[in-house]
Design a protein around this motif. Structure first.
Motif: not given
Length: 229
Positions: A138-149, A216-223
């Motif tokens: 589950k965790m490894s599926a979250i990143w790396p992720n090309e998510s937007e800013l 887990v919060l995704d802030h975008g751009q790999g953060i």
């Protein structure tokens, strides 16, 4: 007193208004690192000046996201805690050309912590091993992720409190060496407020074997920011 854990993948930010590059187009591109020689687990700010147009970069398998900041462009990159000291190449594409820079990762000393936990938390049953493996997927599926800013402006401290365990501490549990501590443990009472450090999207809310209640919060751009309790 309870303890919750915060893992902020990258929490060093500066406000980044739109740049003004000036008129000197003949100036050579300038690349700066802060710190100049990061250690494992450090956050490094990469600044590039005297360029126009889009800028892209890669460092140690990680994509660099450059954002405007006054008269320059800045990107942040986390140096993995497991990175051995040595020289690592950074590749940057800017202004129709390519730049190569070498980053010297230096040795960094972290503390040592010895813990004693219930045996079933260290020596897992087959059922718990299977559960941990599912949760790792589950965790490894979250990143790396090309998510937007998503983040904007400066990041804030999610929780002011006594730091119980520092980041990077090497752990020996029940006399068995384990992975270093990759978060920061902060003391808190039940019901105390914990704030998101910046804008983000909740990409995981779960009760996990090792980390307990996990967000887990995704802030975008790999953060990312991870909260464990």
């Amino acid at each position: 007193m309870n303890t919750f854990k915060m893992l902020v993948i990258a929490a060093l930010m500066v406000c980044m208004p739109y740049p003004s590059y000036g008129e000197d187009k003949a100036a050579s591109p300038e690349v700066l690192f802060e710190p100049q020689q990061p250690g494992p687990g450090d956050i490094m700010v990469v600044t590039i000046k005297n360029v126009t147009g889009a800028v892209e970069g890669m460092f140690n398998g990680k994509k660099l996201y450059f954002n405007p900041s006054r008269d320059s462009l800045k990107a942040i990159v986390g140096v993995d805690l497991s990175t051995p000291p040595g020289k690592y190449e950074m590749a940057i594409s800017a202004g129709g050309g390519s730049l190569r820079r070498t980053v010297q990762v230096v040795k960094k000393k972290y503390g040592l912590q010895r813990l004693t936990l219930p045996k079933d938390m260290v020596e897992l049953t087959p059922e718990n091993e299977a559960r941990v493996e599912r949760e790792q997927h589950k965790m490894s599926a979250i990143w790396p992720n090309e998510s937007e800013l998503v983040w904007a402006g400066n990041f804030i401290n999610p929780r002011e409190g006594e730091i119980v365990t520092q980041f990077g501490v090497k752990r020996i549990i029940n006399k068995i060496p384990k992975n270093p501590h990759s978060g920061v443990d902060v003391s808190a009472e039940e019901g105390d407020e914990v704030r998101a450090p910046n804008n983000g999207i909740a990409v995981l809310v779960d009760d996990q074997f090792y980390s307990g209640n996990s967000v887990v919060l995704d802030h975008g751009q790999g953060i990312y920011t991870m909260f464990f309790h």
